[in-house]
Enzyme design. Structure first.
Site, PDB file in Angstrom:
ATOM      1  N   LYS A 134       0.840  -1.189  -0.066  1.00  0.00           N
ATOM      2  CA  LYS A 134       0.213   0.001  -0.050  1.00  0.00           C
ATOM      3  C   LYS A 134       0.849   1.240   0.003  1.00  0.00           C
ATOM      4  O   LYS A 134       0.342   2.212  -0.644  1.00  0.00           O
ATOM      5  CB  LYS A 134      -1.125  -0.043   1.267  1.00  0.00           C
ATOM      6  CG  LYS A 134      -1.580  -1.436   1.273  1.00  0.00           C
ATOM      7  CD  LYS A 134      -2.545  -1.680   0.043  1.00  0.00           C
ATOM      8  CE  LYS A 134      -3.385  -2.858   0.235  1.00  0.00           C
ATOM      9  NZ  LYS A 134      -4.044  -3.339  -0.913  1.00  0.00           N
ATOM     10  N   GLY A 181      -8.821  -5.470   3.768  1.00  0.00           N
ATOM     11  CA  GLY A 181     -10.147  -5.717   4.613  1.00  0.00           C
ATOM     12  C   GLY A 181     -10.167  -5.320   5.734  1.00  0.00           C
ATOM     13  O   GLY A 181     -10.894  -5.917   6.556  1.00  0.00           O
ATOM     14  N   HIS A 225     -17.332   4.913  -0.196  1.00  0.00           N
ATOM     15  CA  HIS A 225     -16.350   3.984  -0.869  1.00  0.00           C
ATOM     16  C   HIS A 225     -16.723   3.594  -2.403  1.00  0.00           C
ATOM     17  O   HIS A 225     -17.722   3.042  -2.520  1.00  0.00           O
ATOM     18  CB  HIS A 225     -16.298   2.908  -0.077  1.00  0.00           C
ATOM     19  CG  HIS A 225     -15.381   1.724  -0.467  1.00  0.00           C
ATOM     20  ND1 HIS A 225     -14.695   0.828   0.335  1.00  0.00           N
ATOM     21  CD2 HIS A 225     -14.720   1.318  -1.773  1.00  0.00           C
ATOM     22  CE1 HIS A 225     -13.716   0.180  -0.173  1.00  0.00           C
ATOM     23  NE2 HIS A 225     -13.996   0.299  -1.653  1.00  0.00           N
ATOM     24  N   ARG A 308      -7.471  -8.260  -9.584  1.00  0.00           N
ATOM     25  CA  ARG A 308      -8.176  -9.532  -9.464  1.00  0.00           C
ATOM     26  C   ARG A 308      -9.572  -8.911  -9.996  1.00  0.00           C
ATOM     27  O   ARG A 308      -9.983  -7.941  -9.833  1.00  0.00           O
ATOM     28  CB  ARG A 308      -8.376 -10.165  -8.428  1.00  0.00           C
ATOM     29  CG  ARG A 308      -8.477  -9.531  -7.080  1.00  0.00           C
ATOM     30  CD  ARG A 308      -8.811 -10.212  -5.879  1.00  0.00           C
ATOM     31  NE  ARG A 308      -9.041  -9.691  -4.659  1.00  0.00           N
ATOM     32  CZ  ARG A 308     -10.135  -8.885  -4.452  1.00  0.00           C
ATOM     33  NH1 ARG A 308     -11.175  -9.011  -5.197  1.00  0.00           N
ATOM     34  NH2 ARG A 308     -10.294  -8.124  -3.081  1.00  0.00           N
TER      35      ARG A 308
END
Length: 475
Positions: A134, A181, A225, A308
């Site tokens: 990140k 997550g 988000h 992904r």
């Protein structure tokens, strides 16, 4: 958006098209079925891998071939790279699709697949490493002109963390450099609590990701988000397929998604989607990918990239008419974007509810055997699931049972259609979060579209959700 010198893209060649005849699906559950269906429509044979507890799973039944790769615990089966590669070699597979979760963003897995002369249906391992860290991802995006929140590099000590927090300004949020997550994520509003909070977060991150590196970022109080679906080929072309709203969350885990985002005007949508495409191009990305942003009023900031296919890819498919998994396979062969290099506009509205085997109030997983099952149908309703009556939901994996998706001409009709579909859904023998969704879709904040990432946890009414559960049983 300011113009900056882009970060040099990773070296990339453009090899001739690679033929894919047989795909090993290195996953389980509904995403394994989703990939198998896409391959079947493309005329590609499939290989399922399964643990001993998944012997009777639908992905095993519907694949052309199946290989057992170990016991129930994922560390001994779906995360067992050696056994997965052996299954590919045993069956003569020439490609591997990782799905999502498990090994899908593990760069070393993609490298091993490629070293074994198999096609990895996903991005280059280099891209996975750059965007998987990140801190590196933030720095790369900042150099490329993509907006990022004020933040730090990897924190080297408690004193370093305090100094960076004072520079950024409270409140701040601690995040794990190697993960996502919500694990290892901590909000800090009092500078005195930062050292102890940092230590706790590092322990969590180390346990979850094997890496305790942490960094700080300015905390946005009431964000939304919003993520943008990008597609990119091996010839330097990239485009977006619009955005998804993912603000209904609990413990930083998505519960419901919709597309498009109801608060984005055309100008802001164009700006955000352009930033997402710029992010993909900055690293020479190819394959499907998702750029996640925090939306703060009319300003947005890069959060992370998922390299992904996403759980919530279905809502994008519904408003674009594009089969994302088939496109992901085509991109892995080296095909150019072709028909995807055009302007996309939302076609109606789509909503997805994640149906989980869990207590709808405490969110504790509830494994067990499904004694009765009926999924809804009708116009504009889609169900992606690996469930059937009599199946036992094991305790080893993610608790998601199904994704219930609806599509309608506008958002209000989509909400009503989802309410109807949830009312038709019958799952007996185990607890599910269907009562939570039934409650959620009645809330004025959700119906109006005026909600943020804190909405669900701040508004959750256990008694009202319990009443929905009681009504479900009586109905």
């Amino acid at each position: 958006m300011p113009t900056k010198t882009p970060h040099p893209a990773a070296p990339r060649s453009t090899p001739p098209l690679r033929e894919i005849r047989k795909v090993l699906v290195a996953n389980r559950g509904e995403i394994a079925l989703r990939v198998i269906r896409a391959c079947r429509e493309l005329g590609i044979r499939t290989v399922a891998v399964y643990s001993t507890v998944d012997e009777h799973a639908l992905h095993v039944r519907f694949a052309d071939e199946a290989v057992c790769i170990g016991p129930g615990p994922s560390s001994q089966s779906y995360l067992n790279i050696k056994n997965i590669i052996a299954a590919a070699e045993l069956t003569g597979a020439d490609a591997v699709h990782p799905g999502y979760g498990f090994l899908s963003e593990r760069a070393e897995f993609a490298e091993i697949v490629q070293k074994c002369k198999l096609t990895f249906i996903g991005p280059d391992p280099t891209h996975m490493r750059v965007m998987g860290d990140k801190v590196t991802a933030r720095q790369t995006m900042d150099r490329s002109g993509v907006p990022v929140l004020p933040g730090s590099g990897v924190l080297t000590s408690a004193a370093h963390a305090v100094a960076e927090a004072e520079r950024i300004g409270l409140p701040v949020i601690l995040k794990a450099s190697a993960g996502g997550g919500g694990r290892g994520m901590k909000i800090v509003r009092d500078i005195k609590l930062l050292p102890q909070t940092l230590q706790t977060a590092q322990v969590e991150a180390l346990k979850a990701f094997g890496n305790g590196d942490m960094y700080l970022e300015r905390y946005v109080q009431s964000p939304r988000h919003v993520e943008v679906q990008v597609v990119a080929d091996q010839h330097g072309n990239a485009n977006h397929l619009l955005e998804r709203e993912c603000s209904v969350q609990r413990r930083h885990q998505k519960v419901l998604e919709e597309a498009p985002c109801s608060v984005l005007g055309d100008a802001l949508r164009r700006e955000m989607c352009a930033a997402a495409v710029a992010a993909a191009k900055a690293i020479g990305y190819h394959s499907l990918g998702t750029i996640e942003f925090l939306l703060d009023g009319d300003r947005f900031y890069f959060m992370e990239m998922n390299t992904r296919v996403q759980v919530e890819h279905c809502v994008t498919e519904m408003i674009t008419g594009i089969d994302l998994v088939q496109e992901q396979i085509r991109l892995a062969t080296g095909e150019p974007l072709g028909h995807l290099m055009r302007e996309f506009r939302p076609r109606g509205h789509a909503i997805e509810c994640r149906i989980n085997a869990e207590d709808p109030i405490k969110f504790i997983p509830q494994p067990g055997t499904i004694s009765a099952l009926h999924f809804p149908g009708g116009y504009g309703v889609r169900v992606d699931s690996h469930m059937y009556q009599g199946i036992t939901v094991p305790p080893f994996y993610d608790s998601m049972l199904a994704k219930l998706i609806v599509h309608a001409p506008d958002r209000q009709q989509a909400i009503r259609r989802m309410q109807r579909a949830l009312g038709e859904c019958v799952i007996e023998g185990i607890q599910t979060n269907i009562p939570l969704h039934r409650w959620l879709l009645k809330q004025p904040a959700f119906i109006s579209g005026k909600y943020d990432t804190h909405f669900l946890e701040a508004s959750l009414d256990p008694e009202a959700v319990r009443a929905e559960a009681d009504a479900e049983v009586q109905g």
